[in-house]
Design a protein around this motif. Sequence first.
Motif, PDB file in Angstrom:
ATOM      1  N   LEU A  54       3.516  -0.892 -12.895  1.00 39.21           N
ATOM      2  CA  LEU A  54       3.609  -1.335 -11.495  1.00 39.21           C
ATOM      3  C   LEU A  54       2.316  -1.051 -10.746  1.00 39.21           C
ATOM      4  N   ALA A  55       1.701   0.094 -11.020  1.00 45.37           N
ATOM      5  CA  ALA A  55       0.435   0.421 -10.358  1.00 45.37           C
ATOM      6  C   ALA A  55      -0.633  -0.608 -10.717  1.00 45.37           C
ATOM      7  N   GLN A  56      -0.656  -1.038 -11.962  1.00 45.59           N
ATOM      8  CA  GLN A  56      -1.641  -2.033 -12.398  1.00 45.59           C
ATOM      9  C   GLN A  56      -1.371  -3.392 -11.725  1.00 45.59           C
ATOM     10  N   PHE A  57      -0.103  -3.756 -11.645  1.00 44.12           N
ATOM     11  CA  PHE A  57       0.277  -5.022 -11.012  1.00 44.12           C
ATOM     12  C   PHE A  57      -0.119  -5.029  -9.535  1.00 44.12           C
ATOM     13  N   ILE A  58       0.111  -3.904  -8.888  1.00 40.63           N
ATOM     14  CA  ILE A  58      -0.265  -3.806  -7.475  1.00 40.63           C
ATOM     15  C   ILE A  58      -1.775  -3.908  -7.321  1.00 40.63           C
ATOM     16  N   ARG A  59      -2.502  -3.209  -8.141  1.00 39.22           N
ATOM     17  CA  ARG A  59      -3.962  -3.169  -8.022  1.00 39.22           C
ATOM     18  C   ARG A  59      -4.593  -4.532  -8.323  1.00 39.22           C
ATOM     19  N   LYS A  60      -4.113  -5.206  -9.353  1.00 34.05           N
ATOM     20  CA  LYS A  60      -4.744  -6.452  -9.785  1.00 34.05           C
ATOM     21  C   LYS A  60      -4.227  -7.690  -9.049  1.00 34.05           C
ATOM     22  N   THR A  61      -2.974  -7.633  -8.611  1.00 36.43           N
ATOM     23  CA  THR A  61      -2.359  -8.854  -8.067  1.00 36.43           C
ATOM     24  C   THR A  61      -1.845  -8.700  -6.644  1.00 36.43           C
ATOM     25  N   LEU A  62      -0.884  -7.794  -6.443  1.00 36.59           N
ATOM     26  CA  LEU A  62      -0.217  -7.727  -5.147  1.00 36.59           C
ATOM     27  C   LEU A  62      -1.152  -7.394  -3.995  1.00 36.59           C
ATOM     28  N   ILE A  81      -4.110  -8.674   0.938  1.00 33.34           N
ATOM     29  CA  ILE A  81      -5.325  -8.613   1.767  1.00 33.34           C
ATOM     30  C   ILE A  81      -5.760 -10.011   2.170  1.00 33.34           C
ATOM     31  N   ARG A  82      -5.710 -10.940   1.221  1.00 32.45           N
ATOM     32  CA  ARG A  82      -6.116 -12.316   1.513  1.00 32.45           C
ATOM     33  C   ARG A  82      -5.192 -12.961   2.545  1.00 32.45           C
ATOM     34  N   MET A  83      -3.881 -12.758   2.387  1.00 32.95           N
ATOM     35  CA  MET A  83      -2.928 -13.349   3.326  1.00 32.95           C
ATOM     36  C   MET A  83      -3.069 -12.759   4.728  1.00 32.95           C
ATOM     37  N   GLU A  84      -3.293 -11.447   4.818  1.00 34.19           N
ATOM     38  CA  GLU A  84      -3.498 -10.820   6.115  1.00 34.19           C
ATOM     39  C   GLU A  84      -4.772 -11.337   6.765  1.00 34.19           C
ATOM     40  N   GLN A  85      -5.808 -11.460   5.972  1.00 36.35           N
ATOM     41  CA  GLN A  85      -7.093 -11.955   6.462  1.00 36.35           C
ATOM     42  C   GLN A  85      -6.960 -13.398   6.949  1.00 36.35           C
ATOM     43  N   GLU A  86      -6.287 -14.212   6.160  1.00 36.36           N
ATOM     44  CA  GLU A  86      -6.098 -15.614   6.515  1.00 36.36           C
ATOM     45  C   GLU A  86      -5.305 -15.758   7.812  1.00 36.36           C
ATOM     46  N   ARG A 141       0.828  -1.213   0.000  1.00 36.27           N
ATOM     47  CA  ARG A 141       0.000   0.000   0.000  1.00 36.27           C
ATOM     48  C   ARG A 141       0.863   1.264   0.000  1.00 36.27           C
ATOM     49  N   LYS A 142       2.019   1.199   0.625  1.00 37.50           N
ATOM     50  CA  LYS A 142       2.932   2.341   0.588  1.00 37.50           C
ATOM     51  C   LYS A 142       3.417   2.576  -0.844  1.00 37.50           C
ATOM     52  N   ALA A 143       3.747   1.488  -1.545  1.00 39.56           N
ATOM     53  CA  ALA A 143       4.184   1.627  -2.933  1.00 39.56           C
ATOM     54  C   ALA A 143       3.068   2.196  -3.802  1.00 39.56           C
ATOM     55  N   ALA A 144       1.842   1.748  -3.562  1.00 37.36           N
ATOM     56  CA  ALA A 144       0.706   2.268  -4.333  1.00 37.36           C
ATOM     57  C   ALA A 144       0.504   3.755  -4.067  1.00 37.36           C
TER      58      ALA A 144
END
Length: 275
Positions: A206-214, A219-224, A161-164
Motif C-alpha cells: 500500500l505504501a508503494q501504491f500511494i507513493r507511485k500512484t495515489l 497532487i495533480r488533481m489538487e493543482q488542476e 497523505r494521512k494514510a501514508a
Amino acid sequence: MPNTEAESMNEQSVMPLLVAQDVALAATKGGYDAVRFNALKHGILSRLTVLAHEDQNEFADLLAALIEEHRPAGMTERHLIEELAAIIWRKRRVLLAEGAAINRGLRSVAHSQHDSPIPAAAPFERGLSKEGRDLPDLLTANPEEIAERRRNAELDLTATRKAAAILRKGGPNAYAKARRALIQESRDWWDEQTEEEEYPATAAGLAQFIRKTLEPIGIRMEQEARLTPAIQVQTLGEGLQVHRLEKLNRYETHLDRKFERTLAMILKLKQLRGG
C-alpha cells in the motif's frame, strides 16, 4: 391648367411620409404589427440590407422603431433613417463575426497538441503539465463546479497523505488503519489492484501504491482544481487572437463614425424643419 410637378409625383415619392405617419399612428395604438412591413416594402435600402439568410422581420421591427422615433418628413429624412437602420444591422454582423472568430480561436487553442495554455497559466507552478488534462472540461466548469472539485481534491490528497503517515509510523494495525484512512474511491481502486495482484495486500504494498500512484494523482488533481480559473483566463486570452479582430475593429469604428454622421444629419434636418 394641371400642375405638371404634382402630376409627375409618383407613389414612391410620397410613400415615405405616409409610412412614417402610419407607423406613428400605430405606435399611439400600441404596436407596429399592422404597418411594420411598409418600411420594408417601400424602402430604398431595406431590400439590399437584409441578406437571404437573415431575419426580415427583425430588420422590419428595427426600421419601424427608428421611423417612429424620428418621424421622418420626406424622402431625404426617410433615406437617412434607412441608412441608420442599415448601420445598426451591419454592427450586429460585426458582433456575430467577432464571436465566430473568438470561437474558432478558442477551439484551436483548446485542441492544440503542441502548445497548450495550461503550463503558461501558472508559469512558476512546478509540475504543471497538459498531460492527462481535459482542457475543454476545465473551460466549461462554472465557479460552483470548480469549488467542488477543489474541495474533493483537497480531501482526497489529505486522506492519501494521512494514510501514508500511518504507514510510516508503523504498528501492528498500520495497514488496516491506512486503508480505512483513504477515501472510498481510492480504497476501491486499491482493492482492485490487490485482486489483480498488481500489489500485495500489505503495508509495504500500500505504501508503494500511494507513493507511485495515489499521491502523484492527488497532487495533480489538487493543482488542476486550484488553477482552473487561471487556466480558463489563459485559454480565453490566447483564444482571442487579437490580430484576427483588427479588421473587424476598424470596420466597427467606421460604422460608429457613419452612425454619428447620419444621426447628426437627421437631427440637423429636423432642427431646420422646426425652425
